[in-house]
Design a protein around this motif. Structure first.
Motif, PDB file in Angstrom:
ATOM      1  N   ALA A  91       0.835  -1.206   0.000  1.00 40.68           N
ATOM      2  CA  ALA A  91       0.000   0.000   0.000  1.00 40.68           C
ATOM      3  C   ALA A  91       0.865   1.250   0.000  1.00 40.68           C
ATOM      4  CB  ALA A  91      -0.925  -0.017   1.218  1.00 40.68           C
ATOM      5  N   ALA A  92       1.924   1.250   0.847  1.00 43.42           N
ATOM      6  CA  ALA A  92       2.791   2.431   0.926  1.00 43.42           C
ATOM      7  C   ALA A  92       3.471   2.692  -0.412  1.00 43.42           C
ATOM      8  CB  ALA A  92       3.837   2.236   2.022  1.00 43.42           C
ATOM      9  N   GLY A  93       3.916   1.609  -1.076  1.00 40.18           N
ATOM     10  CA  GLY A  93       4.564   1.766  -2.378  1.00 40.18           C
ATOM     11  C   GLY A  93       3.611   2.333  -3.410  1.00 40.18           C
ATOM     12  N   ALA A  94       2.363   1.852  -3.396  1.00 41.87           N
ATOM     13  CA  ALA A  94       1.377   2.350  -4.356  1.00 41.87           C
ATOM     14  C   ALA A  94       1.120   3.836  -4.131  1.00 41.87           C
ATOM     15  CB  ALA A  94       0.082   1.548  -4.235  1.00 41.87           C
ATOM     16  N   VAL A  95       0.966   4.236  -2.847  1.00 43.13           N
ATOM     17  CA  VAL A  95       0.711   5.651  -2.556  1.00 43.13           C
ATOM     18  C   VAL A  95       1.917   6.495  -2.961  1.00 43.13           C
ATOM     19  CG1 VAL A  95       0.340   7.304  -0.700  1.00 43.13           C
ATOM     20  CG2 VAL A  95      -0.934   5.188  -0.722  1.00 43.13           C
ATOM     21  N   ALA A  96       3.138   5.979  -2.720  1.00 42.28           N
ATOM     22  CA  ALA A  96       4.344   6.741  -3.091  1.00 42.28           C
ATOM     23  C   ALA A  96       4.421   6.908  -4.598  1.00 42.28           C
ATOM     24  CB  ALA A  96       5.596   6.020  -2.577  1.00 42.28           C
ATOM     25  N   LEU A  97       4.063   5.849  -5.330  1.00 44.29           N
ATOM     26  CA  LEU A  97       4.071   5.923  -6.795  1.00 44.29           C
ATOM     27  C   LEU A  97       3.092   6.983  -7.263  1.00 44.29           C
ATOM     28  CD1 LEU A  97       5.028   4.572  -9.449  1.00 44.29           C
ATOM     29  CD2 LEU A  97       3.093   3.054  -9.267  1.00 44.29           C
ATOM     30  N   GLY A  98       1.843   6.951  -6.684  1.00 46.52           N
ATOM     31  CA  GLY A  98       0.844   7.945  -7.058  1.00 46.52           C
ATOM     32  C   GLY A  98       1.293   9.354  -6.720  1.00 46.52           C
ATOM     33  N   THR A  99       1.866   9.510  -5.511  1.00 45.96           N
ATOM     34  CA  THR A  99       2.335  10.841  -5.098  1.00 45.96           C
ATOM     35  C   THR A  99       3.409  11.338  -6.051  1.00 45.96           C
ATOM     36  OG1 THR A  99       2.036  10.084  -2.836  1.00 45.96           O
ATOM     37  CG2 THR A  99       3.187  12.156  -3.144  1.00 45.96           C
ATOM     38  N   GLY A 100       4.351  10.440  -6.393  1.00 45.20           N
ATOM     39  CA  GLY A 100       5.434  10.845  -7.292  1.00 45.20           C
ATOM     40  C   GLY A 100       4.907  11.314  -8.630  1.00 45.20           C
ATOM     41  N   LEU A 101       3.960  10.538  -9.192  1.00 44.47           N
ATOM     42  CA  LEU A 101       3.418  10.917 -10.498  1.00 44.47           C
ATOM     43  C   LEU A 101       2.665  12.233 -10.407  1.00 44.47           C
ATOM     44  CD1 LEU A 101       2.205   7.442 -11.790  1.00 44.47           C
ATOM     45  CD2 LEU A 101       4.147   8.764 -12.583  1.00 44.47           C
ATOM     46  N   GLY A 102       1.850  12.393  -9.321  1.00 40.03           N
ATOM     47  CA  GLY A 102       1.089  13.628  -9.146  1.00 40.03           C
ATOM     48  C   GLY A 102       2.000  14.831  -9.004  1.00 40.03           C
ATOM     49  N   CYS A 103       3.041  14.691  -8.177  1.00 40.73           N
ATOM     50  CA  CYS A 103       3.946  15.826  -7.961  1.00 40.73           C
ATOM     51  C   CYS A 103       4.743  16.141  -9.215  1.00 40.73           C
ATOM     52  CB  CYS A 103       4.890  15.522  -6.803  1.00 40.73           C
ATOM     53  SG  CYS A 103       4.028  15.416  -5.233  1.00 40.73           S
ATOM     54  N   ALA A 104       5.062  15.101 -10.020  1.00 35.84           N
ATOM     55  CA  ALA A 104       5.771  15.367 -11.282  1.00 35.84           C
ATOM     56  C   ALA A 104       4.893  16.212 -12.193  1.00 35.84           C
ATOM     57  CB  ALA A 104       6.146  14.053 -11.967  1.00 35.84           C
ATOM     58  N   GLY A 105       3.598  15.825 -12.278  1.00 38.82           N
ATOM     59  CA  GLY A 105       2.669  16.605 -13.087  1.00 38.82           C
ATOM     60  C   GLY A 105       2.534  18.019 -12.582  1.00 38.82           C
ATOM     61  N   ALA A 106       2.431  18.179 -11.252  1.00 38.24           N
ATOM     62  CA  ALA A 106       2.249  19.515 -10.676  1.00 38.24           C
ATOM     63  C   ALA A 106       3.462  20.392 -10.933  1.00 38.24           C
ATOM     64  CB  ALA A 106       1.997  19.388  -9.176  1.00 38.24           C
ATOM     65  N   SER A 107       4.666  19.844 -10.741  1.00 40.18           N
ATOM     66  CA  SER A 107       5.859  20.685 -10.922  1.00 40.18           C
ATOM     67  C   SER A 107       6.063  21.020 -12.397  1.00 40.18           C
ATOM     68  CB  SER A 107       7.100  20.008 -10.351  1.00 40.18           C
ATOM     69  OG  SER A 107       7.158  18.685 -10.755  1.00 40.18           O
ATOM     70  N   ARG A 108       5.661  20.093 -13.282  1.00 45.51           N
ATOM     71  CA  ARG A 108       5.751  20.394 -14.718  1.00 45.51           C
ATOM     72  C   ARG A 108       4.781  21.510 -15.079  1.00 45.51           C
ATOM     73  NH1 ARG A 108       7.077  21.546 -18.698  1.00 45.51           N
ATOM     74  NH2 ARG A 108       7.310  20.562 -20.721  1.00 45.51           N
ATOM     75  N   ALA A 109       3.548  21.421 -14.486  1.00 44.77           N
ATOM     76  CA  ALA A 109       2.537  22.438 -14.785  1.00 44.77           C
ATOM     77  C   ALA A 109       2.941  23.791 -14.224  1.00 44.77           C
ATOM     78  CB  ALA A 109       1.193  22.010 -14.195  1.00 44.77           C
ATOM     79  N   SER A 110       3.672  23.816 -13.100  1.00 46.22           N
ATOM     80  CA  SER A 110       3.997  25.098 -12.484  1.00 46.22           C
ATOM     81  C   SER A 110       4.996  25.892 -13.319  1.00 46.22           C
ATOM     82  CB  SER A 110       4.571  24.873 -11.084  1.00 46.22           C
ATOM     83  OG  SER A 110       5.862  24.342 -11.200  1.00 46.22           O
ATOM     84  N   LEU A 111       5.595  25.254 -14.338  1.00 42.34           N
ATOM     85  CA  LEU A 111       6.529  25.989 -15.189  1.00 42.34           C
ATOM     86  C   LEU A 111       5.808  26.608 -16.376  1.00 42.34           C
ATOM     87  CD1 LEU A 111       9.438  23.414 -15.184  1.00 42.34           C
ATOM     88  CD2 LEU A 111       9.527  25.701 -14.232  1.00 42.34           C
ATOM     89  N   ASP A 112       4.519  26.228 -16.537  1.00 38.42           N
ATOM     90  CA  ASP A 112       3.787  26.649 -17.731  1.00 38.42           C
ATOM     91  C   ASP A 112       2.529  27.393 -17.287  1.00 38.42           C
ATOM     92  OD1 ASP A 112       2.473  26.917 -20.079  1.00 38.42           O
ATOM     93  OD2 ASP A 112       2.549  24.800 -20.623  1.00 38.42           O
ATOM     94  N   ALA A 113       2.445  28.685 -17.649  1.00 40.22           N
ATOM     95  CA  ALA A 113       1.346  29.510 -17.123  1.00 40.22           C
ATOM     96  C   ALA A 113      -0.030  28.991 -17.531  1.00 40.22           C
ATOM     97  CB  ALA A 113       1.526  30.952 -17.594  1.00 40.22           C
ATOM     98  N   THR A 114      -0.134  28.397 -18.740  1.00 42.14           N
ATOM     99  CA  THR A 114      -1.469  27.965 -19.195  1.00 42.14           C
ATOM    100  C   THR A 114      -1.923  26.704 -18.480  1.00 42.14           C
ATOM    101  OG1 THR A 114      -0.320  26.862 -20.985  1.00 42.14           O
ATOM    102  CG2 THR A 114      -1.352  28.985 -21.479  1.00 42.14           C
ATOM    103  N   ARG A 115      -0.963  25.874 -18.025  1.00 40.47           N
ATOM    104  CA  ARG A 115      -1.371  24.604 -17.428  1.00 40.47           C
ATOM    105  C   ARG A 115      -1.523  24.679 -15.922  1.00 40.47           C
ATOM    106  NH1 ARG A 115       2.597  20.608 -20.627  1.00 40.47           N
ATOM    107  NH2 ARG A 115       2.476  19.420 -18.714  1.00 40.47           N
ATOM    108  N   TYR A 116      -1.106  25.775 -15.300  1.00 39.91           N
ATOM    109  CA  TYR A 116      -1.106  25.790 -13.840  1.00 39.91           C
ATOM    110  C   TYR A 116      -2.490  25.934 -13.206  1.00 39.91           C
ATOM    111  CZ  TYR A 116       0.237  26.763  -9.053  1.00 39.91           C
ATOM    112  OH  TYR A 116       0.354  26.724  -7.684  1.00 39.91           O
ATOM    113  N   PRO A 117      -3.398  26.796 -13.719  1.00 41.07           N
ATOM    114  CA  PRO A 117      -4.670  27.034 -13.018  1.00 41.07           C
ATOM    115  C   PRO A 117      -5.430  25.764 -12.610  1.00 41.07           C
ATOM    116  CG  PRO A 117      -4.448  28.622 -14.768  1.00 41.07           C
ATOM    117  CD  PRO A 117      -3.263  27.715 -14.880  1.00 41.07           C
ATOM    118  N   PRO A 118      -5.597  24.748 -13.491  1.00 37.67           N
ATOM    119  CA  PRO A 118      -6.347  23.581 -12.997  1.00 37.67           C
ATOM    120  C   PRO A 118      -5.657  22.880 -11.834  1.00 37.67           C
ATOM    121  CG  PRO A 118      -5.636  23.253 -15.281  1.00 37.67           C
ATOM    122  CD  PRO A 118      -5.242  24.619 -14.907  1.00 37.67           C
TER     123      PRO A 118
END
Lengths: 351, 346
Positions: free
Chosen positions: A68-95
């Motif tokens: 369970a911990a590994g699955a949550v870490a995998l999900g967190t990693g993917l989510g945070c990767a998406g968020a940090s990628r979006a934070s570099l792009d003004a059009t993708r950040y609002p959602p």
């Protein structure tokens, strides 16, 4: 109210933070995936050795929680990767603005909690593994002869396959077989005087011999395997029972299985520690990024300097705000105070 | 009349070149796969070469390894050619080499097909090698003191345990050889002396088998000795007892293992062969389409691609003619005889 651990973040360091965070998030996802695989492997191994582990042993809880911990870490990693990628792009950040808060809360509470629990189990459970294996192997040895009893009919085959594959004999050595009846009574000749003598020689009426099953034999031995009359110095030419027996496997199955499973558990433990570290770094970094961008009102390319922080106020102030909000919400029923806040904050409503 | 003519415009040519480039790189991957399959088979054969008296034929894995390497080389070269074919300047330097290269590709495809067929046909020779090798291996089971053969007991025991088999054709093969070393026999015992005197070669033969023949699924503890004597064991009938020992012979077990390995490798090689043939055909179309562009300054025009310029019988005749001309050019002094031959055949 002073923010906790503030950090000034102009544009360039913000961008660097986002890029570094993206890299770390992918590393976290990798670590989470590896933890998943490791715990899956351990679960499969435990399933294989299910007969040799007592049912009361709590060791299987470790790979389940780690999964369970590994699955949550995998999900967190993917989510945070998406968020940090979006934070570099003004059009993708609002959602992502609305999602970040819950993501951080879920990652910290869920992921952090599970990881801490898994680490605790990894440190504490291997002790119970010893006990569980002792009991389980003892039962397997006792039921070796019960090939016609439903529920235990596979014990002989599984024990033989364990001894053949893992190169071990008995629980702690081959002499364990001298203490159990491993020949089924169905194949004992009741008219044979030797059989009758042996059965009468002990209190429980067991047919005990100084012999071992064939699966204890060591193929590396230069002579054809000696399985019976192992305590009798005159039964076989050039055989001395007092010398270490090269004919049979020297190790006991308890030591072999314990070493194997403990190795897997310690690998899993180190994977969990690495995942925990990465997850903490990623969540802290993302929190700083989030608060810095909130300070700019969600505008990515703002040239202004903003502050990133962990908590908007001190911990005490935060709890006080939470208590007051809770008190306002519960005004109609004042006796229902939030239990965790009640003891230290009793005097606050009066103040 | 050209064989299978297809008209290509500029876009189609570009698409063909790009598609071929991609297919060539996928084919390089396929070549690596064939190489690793050949390596795996070679390692598996080496692992059990003791059972085959070190005389097994390594033709199949060696040819798979060779084909894998050649496929990688040819296909990466073809990929480079396809990439360059989009640029007329770069293509011009490859132009003179394409025809011989295509001929080599066709030859390579024929050899690849033969190798794939060999994978299926090796079974027979493997069977005889295994039968001979196992018989000899079992003879040396007891020689654990002889240098050079001391490992045979361990090898055979591990083989019987791993492949769940006993003996060459069955467990009775063990009754015919002496598998207990003289060193561990008590020569003062009457029973031992009787057994040794009972046969011409003076061997100690027993109706027993080594422990590695035992089947763990049997409900009773393994009976290894006095297998044909029903009265030696309680409630035992050797004619109906099936679960006590492994029933299969090791020759059949090893043969089925290697056959399934080689069959699956043969199927994979055939699939790769089909892929390579389609790449060669595509390359031929690209070559003829680019060659038949009427005006090189005008790349937008249409051109035709074909497999063979003339129909099959005409191409074969032209090929024979060119061979004869080659022969004529080389043999100046026998010019008269060649002219005579040319007159007869022409």
């Amino acid at each position: 109210m002073a923010p906790v651990l503030p950090l000034v973040l102009p544009l360039q360091p913000r961008i660097r933070l986002a890029q570094g965070l993206w890299l770390l998030s992918w590393l976290l996802a990798l670590a989470g995936g590896l933890t998943l695989l490791c715990s899956g492997h351990l679960l499969v191994q435990l399933w294989h050795f299910g007969t040799f582990l007592a049912p009361s042993c709590r060791f299987p809880a470790l790979p389940q929680v780690a999964l369970a911990a590994g699955a949550v870490a995998l999900g967190t990693g993917l989510g945070c990767a998406g968020a940090s990628r979006a934070s570099l792009d003004a059009t993708r950040y609002p959602p992502w603005r609305g999602v970040l808060g819950p993501l951080l809360a879920a990652g910290t509470a869920g992921g952090g909690g599970l990881l801490v629990l898994a680490l605790g189990l990894a440190l504490g459970l291997p002790v119970s593994l010893d006990q569980g294996l002792e009991e389980g192997l003892g039962t397997a040895l006792a039921h070796y002869k019960d090939t016609e009893v439903p529920g235990h009919c596979h014990a002989k085959r599984l024990m033989d396959e364990l001894q053949l594959k893992h190169h071990c004999c008995g629980r702690h050595g081959y002499k364990d077989w001298f203490g159990v009846q491993w020949v089924s009574s169905r194949y004992l000749d009741p008219s044979d005087q030797d059989v009758v003598d042996r059965i009468q020689s002990n209190v429980e009426g067991l047919y005990l011999t100084d012999g071992v099953p064939f699966s204890c034999c060591n193929p590396h031995s230069p002579r054809p395997c000696l399985q019976s009359q192992l305590s009798d110095p005159y039964a076989h030419p050039l055989f001395d029972p007092r010398q270490p027996n090269l004919n049979l496997w020297a190790q006991g199955c308890h030591e072999v299985l314990l070493g194997h499973l403990q190795d897997l558990a310690s690998t899993l433990g180190s994977m969990l520690a690495v995942t925990f570290l990465l997850q903490a770094l990623v969540l802290i970094g993302l929190r700083y990024l989030q608060t810095a961008l909130e300070g700019l009102g969600g505008v990515i390319d703002g040239e202004g300097e903003t502050q990133g922080y962990l908590f908007p106020g001190g911990l005490k102030d935060m709890l006080k705000t939470a208590w007051l909000q809770g008190a306002v919400a519960h005004r109609p029923a004042p006796e229902e105070a939030p239990p965790e806040e009640a003891p230290p904050k009793e005097d606050l409503p009066e103040a | 009349m050209a064989l299978l003519k297809v008209t290509f415009d500029q876009k189609k040519r570009v698409k063909l070149a790009q598609g071929l480039w991609l297919m060539n790189w996928v084919s390089v991957l396929a070549g690596i796969i064939i190489f690793s399959l050949g390596l795996f088979l070679k390692i598996e054969l080496r692992k059990r070469s003791d059972m085959m008296d070190n005389s097994e034929s390594h033709f199949v894995p060696n040819s798979l390894i060779g084909m894998g390497v050649l496929s990688c080389v040819f296909n990466s070269l073809a990929g480079k050619i396809c990439y360059d074919s989009l640029d007329p300047a770069k293509y011009a330097k490859w132009k003179p080499w394409l025809k011989p290269y295509l001929a080599i590709c066709v030859f390579f495809n024929i050899v690849l097909l033969l190798v794939a067929l060999c994978c299926f046909l090796m079974r027979g020779s493997l069977e005889s090698t295994l039968a001979y090798g196992l018989k000899n291996g079992m003879k040396y089971y007891r020689d654990t003191d002889t240098p050079g053969r001391c490992f045979m007991k361990k090898t055979i025991d591990m083989l019987q345990i791993e492949f769940k088999c006993c003996g060459n054709n069955g467990f009775r093969d063990w009754f015919e050889i002496q598998w207990i070393s003289n060193r561990y026999l008590d020569f003062s015992s009457k029973e031992v002396k009787d057994r040794i005197k009972s046969n011409v070669d003076g061997r100690y033969l027993v109706d027993g088998v080594p422990f590695s023949c035992c089947n763990p699924s049997s409900p009773r503890p393994c009976i290894q000795y006095q297998l044909t004597n029903n009265s030696a064991h309680y409630s035992y009938d050797h004619q109906t007892e099936e679960l006590n020992l492994w029933v299969r012979g090791c020759r059949a077990a090893l043969l089925s293992y290697y056959s399934s390995l080689m069959n699956s490798m043969g199927v994979i090689t055939l699939l790769v062969w089909l892929f390579e043939v389609s790449i060669t055909i595509g390359l031929r179309y690209l070559h003829t389409a680019l060659d038949s562009v009427p005006n090189p300054e005008e790349p937008e025009c249409e051109s035709e691609g074909w497999l063979l310029e003339k129909s099959v019988p005409e191409t074969w005749k032209a090929f024979l003619e060119s061979l004869k001309k080659l022969g004529k050019g080389n043999q100046v002094e026998a010019e008269g005889a060649d002219a005579g031959q040319g007159a007869e055949a022409g």
